[in-house]
Enzyme design. Structure first.
Site, PDB file in Angstrom:
ATOM      1  N   GLU A  31       0.955  -1.218   0.035  1.00  0.00           N
ATOM      2  CA  GLU A  31       0.117   0.002   0.163  1.00  0.00           C
ATOM      3  C   GLU A  31       1.091   1.174  -0.094  1.00  0.00           C
ATOM      4  O   GLU A  31       1.683   1.155   0.880  1.00  0.00           O
ATOM      5  CB  GLU A  31      -0.973   0.058   1.134  1.00  0.00           C
ATOM      6  CG  GLU A  31      -1.483   1.340   1.511  1.00  0.00           C
ATOM      7  CD  GLU A  31      -2.358   1.940   0.287  1.00  0.00           C
ATOM      8  OE1 GLU A  31      -3.451   0.969  -0.227  1.00  0.00           O
ATOM      9  OE2 GLU A  31      -2.348   3.031   0.095  1.00  0.00           O
ATOM     10  N   HIS A  49     -25.264  -2.616  -1.336  1.00  0.00           N
ATOM     11  CA  HIS A  49     -26.584  -2.457  -2.324  1.00  0.00           C
ATOM     12  C   HIS A  49     -27.348  -3.805  -2.300  1.00  0.00           C
ATOM     13  O   HIS A  49     -26.850  -4.967  -2.203  1.00  0.00           O
ATOM     14  CB  HIS A  49     -25.941  -2.108  -3.528  1.00  0.00           C
ATOM     15  CG  HIS A  49     -25.531  -0.769  -3.763  1.00  0.00           C
ATOM     16  ND1 HIS A  49     -26.418   0.399  -3.758  1.00  0.00           N
ATOM     17  CD2 HIS A  49     -24.537   0.060  -3.724  1.00  0.00           C
ATOM     18  CE1 HIS A  49     -25.895   1.534  -3.677  1.00  0.00           C
ATOM     19  NE2 HIS A  49     -24.732   1.289  -3.819  1.00  0.00           N
TER      20      HIS A  49
HETATM   21  C1  LIG Z   1     -18.780   8.629  -4.061  1.00  0.00           C
HETATM   22  C2  LIG Z   1     -18.699   7.138  -3.947  1.00  0.00           C
HETATM   23  C3  LIG Z   1     -19.803   6.389  -3.461  1.00  0.00           C
HETATM   24  C4  LIG Z   1     -19.526   5.073  -3.251  1.00  0.00           C
HETATM   25  N1  LIG Z   1     -20.870   4.363  -2.815  1.00  0.00           N
HETATM   26  C5  LIG Z   1     -20.684   2.837  -2.737  1.00  0.00           C
HETATM   27  C6  LIG Z   1     -21.794   2.273  -2.105  1.00  0.00           C
HETATM   28  O1  LIG Z   1     -22.545   2.735  -1.325  1.00  0.00           O
HETATM   29  N2  LIG Z   1     -21.670   0.956  -2.158  1.00  0.00           N
HETATM   30  C7  LIG Z   1     -20.810   0.293  -2.701  1.00  0.00           C
HETATM   31  O2  LIG Z   1     -21.000  -0.948  -2.702  1.00  0.00           O
HETATM   32  N3  LIG Z   1     -19.686   0.825  -3.415  1.00  0.00           N
HETATM   33  C8  LIG Z   1     -19.635   2.054  -3.298  1.00  0.00           C
HETATM   34  N4  LIG Z   1     -18.749   2.754  -3.890  1.00  0.00           N
HETATM   35  C9  LIG Z   1     -17.644   2.232  -4.583  1.00  0.00           C
HETATM   36  C10 LIG Z   1     -16.636   1.519  -3.705  1.00  0.00           C
HETATM   37  O3  LIG Z   1     -16.179   2.674  -2.802  1.00  0.00           O
HETATM   38  C11 LIG Z   1     -15.302   1.168  -4.261  1.00  0.00           C
HETATM   39  O4  LIG Z   1     -15.764   0.003  -5.154  1.00  0.00           O
HETATM   40  C12 LIG Z   1     -14.301   0.529  -3.548  1.00  0.00           C
HETATM   41  O5  LIG Z   1     -13.794   1.211  -2.313  1.00  0.00           O
HETATM   42  C13 LIG Z   1     -13.195   0.315  -4.476  1.00  0.00           C
HETATM   43  O6  LIG Z   1     -12.048  -0.476  -3.458  1.00  0.00           O
HETATM   44  P1  LIG Z   1     -10.607  -0.587  -4.162  1.00  0.00           P
HETATM   45  O7  LIG Z   1     -10.050  -1.398  -3.122  1.00  0.00           O
HETATM   46  O8  LIG Z   1     -10.626  -1.045  -5.585  1.00  0.00           O
HETATM   47  O9  LIG Z   1      -9.903   1.078  -4.290  1.00  0.00           O
HETATM   48  P2  LIG Z   1      -9.412   1.855  -2.986  1.00  0.00           P
HETATM   49  O10 LIG Z   1     -10.174   1.803  -1.630  1.00  0.00           O
HETATM   50  O11 LIG Z   1      -9.141   3.119  -3.895  1.00  0.00           O
HETATM   51  O12 LIG Z   1      -8.070   1.431  -2.805  1.00  0.00           O
HETATM   52  C14 LIG Z   1      -7.019   1.133  -3.760  1.00  0.00           C
HETATM   53  C15 LIG Z   1      -5.666   1.279  -3.110  1.00  0.00           C
HETATM   54  O13 LIG Z   1      -4.595   1.282  -3.810  1.00  0.00           O
HETATM   55  C16 LIG Z   1      -3.560   2.035  -3.288  1.00  0.00           C
HETATM   56  N5  LIG Z   1      -2.539   2.235  -4.432  1.00  0.00           N
HETATM   57  C17 LIG Z   1      -2.700   2.921  -5.432  1.00  0.00           C
HETATM   58  N6  LIG Z   1      -1.628   2.901  -6.436  1.00  0.00           N
HETATM   59  C18 LIG Z   1      -0.734   2.520  -5.634  1.00  0.00           C
HETATM   60  C19 LIG Z   1       0.636   1.914  -6.148  1.00  0.00           C
HETATM   61  N7  LIG Z   1       1.183   2.466  -7.101  1.00  0.00           N
HETATM   62  N8  LIG Z   1       1.321   1.403  -5.195  1.00  0.00           N
HETATM   63  C20 LIG Z   1       0.575   0.826  -3.909  1.00  0.00           C
HETATM   64  N9  LIG Z   1      -0.703   1.216  -3.575  1.00  0.00           N
HETATM   65  C21 LIG Z   1      -1.063   1.964  -4.535  1.00  0.00           C
HETATM   66  C22 LIG Z   1      -4.333   3.394  -2.983  1.00  0.00           C
HETATM   67  O14 LIG Z   1      -3.483   4.206  -2.001  1.00  0.00           O
HETATM   68  C23 LIG Z   1      -5.503   2.578  -2.345  1.00  0.00           C
HETATM   69  O15 LIG Z   1      -5.346   2.493  -0.906  1.00  0.00           O
HETATM   70  C24 LIG Z   1     -18.593   4.219  -3.950  1.00  0.00           C
HETATM   71  C25 LIG Z   1     -17.544   4.877  -4.420  1.00  0.00           C
HETATM   72  C26 LIG Z   1     -17.311   6.325  -4.335  1.00  0.00           C
HETATM   73  C27 LIG Z   1     -16.197   7.252  -4.585  1.00  0.00           C
END
Ligand SMILES: Cc1cc2nc3c(=O)[nH]c(=O)nc-3n(C[C@H](O)[C@H](O)[C@H](O)COP(=O)(O)OP(=O)(O)OC[C@H]3O[C@@H](n4cnc5c(N)ncnc54)[C@H](O)[C@@H]3O)c2cc1C
Length: 488
Positions: A31, A49
């Site tokens: 991370e 959802h």
């Molecule tokens: C406004 C909004 C409302 C939403 N509402 C809902 C909801 O009500 N219900 C629902 O089911 N979903 C919802 N979502 C969707 C949900 O939040 C996302 O689908 C989910 O959080 C994505 O998770 P992730 O782990 O893919 O991404 P992230 O949480 O963004 O995690 C990615 C991680 O990768 C790290 N990273 C990036 N680049 C690098 C690198 N080069 N090296 C090391 N680490 C790196 C980042 O720092 C981050 O910690 C919503 C999203 C938003 C923005």
């Protein structure tokens, strides 16, 4: 040599790490920031959802439906906080009525049980939700929708993954990947790690990671959503998540109680160019208030606490991208909403992909699925809280508004994730999240962190280094100035 390296410790990366920790594997979770859940996973609506909304036939619809069903067991094991409140999708005119009927049909096709969705009309709606607008005509009632605390869920998944052997390395930004015949060199800002497999769960930066191996078949469009959050307890003005009829722009502005009892309204959806832009602005918040009041007209703006925003990693392909993009490199990219809901099912799907790609997966017999909660719910009177502010024991109350004890902060700091900022402790215990927004407790929290970690108080950061400057947010006085509902 690691068997598998996961890049990105959001809810998706952490769910995958926890699922993989059930198997006999050497796993690394990388991370770039100073904590897990610092991306989209900390700033979203927190809605689990119901599976009726995502278009039938998409990966989103399948994984959302499956993920929703997994939440009860997951929360029983990990204690991050989850409630099935149900939801209403409100309709105000004939166009909405048509779309609500379509949603209902789509839900049934996606597998939602008839007992979980129902179309209801004005009297029944107002009976269930007396604070909803009297202009409502029709609604979809979805009983399987729930609310959760998204960052606590991500933290819980990570803690449990670590307990079961996953190595988490924070402040390790992946800056390049080198490919060899049967492994990769993953080069970060701190080190180089060797790994046979890579899982790319880097959220808005998953396209950048993919590009490091020459895979350019998608890109991520950052779409910002802003929110307003109200006092704890005010969430009681509604019992369920209140949506409006979705349009082709998305699910629209919702009004929801949060898991901890605040009221929350938002989000809008704005394509932006800067993937780090988590500011809020008056014009957007005005739009959010106006639109939310169409659903719940008497929202009291005197009860506003703060505003925040999150960035959706919207995929250029229109659907989640979950596949082995090249041998031993798996993209889990473009996980926008309903990604939080889908995350447990995404983790299971990734296991399937790994099995198909020839990885030997042997279940451990000592996997421990359980994790204790950090927050201890308390029912203390104002007088009792005041008495406990200066007592000389771990029961001492440090944050007055949220009644957080020293014991809870110490516990949060000793769970295997090497955190030290006030922001990290906040997401685990709720310090600074109350009425005073940290004015009273920040110095007290700092002192407990410094004592526990044996560091100087000056070395306790308020938030992550890179985002050390507070994102520009709308001044709360603005809301006070319009509390007389001039916007109605
Ligand atoms: C406004 C909004 C409302 C939403 N509402 C809902 C909801 O009500 N219900 C629902 O089911 N979903 C919802 N979502 C969707 C949900 O939040 C996302 O689908 C989910 O959080 C994505 O998770 P992730 O782990 O893919 O991404 P992230 O949480 O963004 O995690 C990615 C991680 O990768 C790290 N990273 C990036 N680049 C690098 C690198 N080069 N090296 C090391 N680490 C790196 C980042 O720092 C981050 O910690 C919503 C999203 C938003 C923005």
């Amino acid at each position: 040599m690691y068997d598998i390296t996961i890049i990105g410790a959001g809810v998706v990366g952490c769910a995958i790490a926890r699922e993989l920790s059930k198997y006999d594997l050497k796993i690394l979770l990388l991370e770039k920031t100073d904590d897990v859940s610092n991306g989209a996973s900390k700033a979203n609506s927190g809605i689990v959802h119901g599976g009726y909304a995502a278009k039938h036939g998409t990966l989103k619809s399948k994984l959302c439906f499956e993920g929703n069903k997994m939440y009860d067991q997951l929360n029983n094991e990990l204690n991050f906080g989850f409630k099935r409140t149900g939801a209403l999708v409100l309709g105000f005119d004939e166009e909405d009525e048509k779309n609500i009927n379509k949603l209902y049909e789509n839900g049934l096709k996606n597998g939602v049980d008839k007992k979980d969705i129902k179309i209801i009309y004005k009297d029944e709606i107002l009976n269930l939700e007396p604070n909803v607008s009297k202009n409502v005509k029709i609604a979809l009632l979805a009983n399987d929708v729930g609310i959760t605390s998204p960052y606590e869920m991500t933290i819980a998944l990570a803690e449990n993954a670590i307990k079961n052997g996953v190595e988490l390395k924070l402040e390790n930004e992946v800056i390049n990947i080198e490919e060899f015949s049967d492994y990769f060199n993953i080069i970060t800002t701190q080190n180089t790690y060797k790994s046979r497999y890579i899982i790319n769960a880097a959220g808005v930066y998953s396209d950048k990671i993919s590009n490091m191996l020459g895979i350019n078949d998608f890109h991520i469009i950052p779409r910002k959503g802003q929110y307003i959050i109200f006092h704890k307890g005010y969430g009681k003005i509604i019992n369920r998540v209140i949506f409006q009829t979705p349009t082709n722009k998305g699910k629209g502005i919702l009004v929801t109680p949060t898991f901890h009892g605040n009221l929350m309204i938002g989000p809008n959806a704005d394509e932006i160019s800067n993937k780090e832009d988590v500011t809020t602005d008056i014009e957007t918040l005005k739009y959010i208030i106006k639109t939310a009041k169409k659903s719940v007209p008497n929202i009291d703006l005197r009860k506003v606490l703060t505003s925040f925003s999150g960035i959706r990693p919207t995929p250029s392909t229109g659907d989640f991208i979950i596949k082995e993009a090249k041998e031993r490199f798996i993209n889990v990219a473009g996980i926008e909403s309903p990604g939080l809901t889908s995350s447990p099912a995404i983790a299971k799907m990734v296991i399937g992909i790994l099995k198909n790609s020839g990885l030997n997966l042997t279940k451990k017999n000592d996997f421990d699925p359980y994790r204790n909660p950090i927050i201890i719910p308390k029912k203390l009177s104002y007088k009792e809280v005041n008495k406990m502010l200066e007592i000389n024991s771990d029961e001492q109350i440090i944050c007055r508004c949220e009644m957080v004890s020293k014991k809870e902060i110490i516990d949060a700091l000793n769970r295997g994730i090497p955190i030290k900022s006030i922001d990290s402790v906040k997401r685990r215990t709720r310090v600074t999240m109350g009425f005073c927004q940290g004015e009273f407790c920040i110095p007290r929290v700092k002192k407990v962190i410094a004592e526990t970690l044996n560091i100087k108080e000056d070395d306790v950061p308020v938030r992550e280094k890179k985002s050390g400057i507070l994102p520009k947010k709308v001044n709360l006085n603005y809301f006070k100035s319009i509390f007389d509902n001039k916007l109605q």
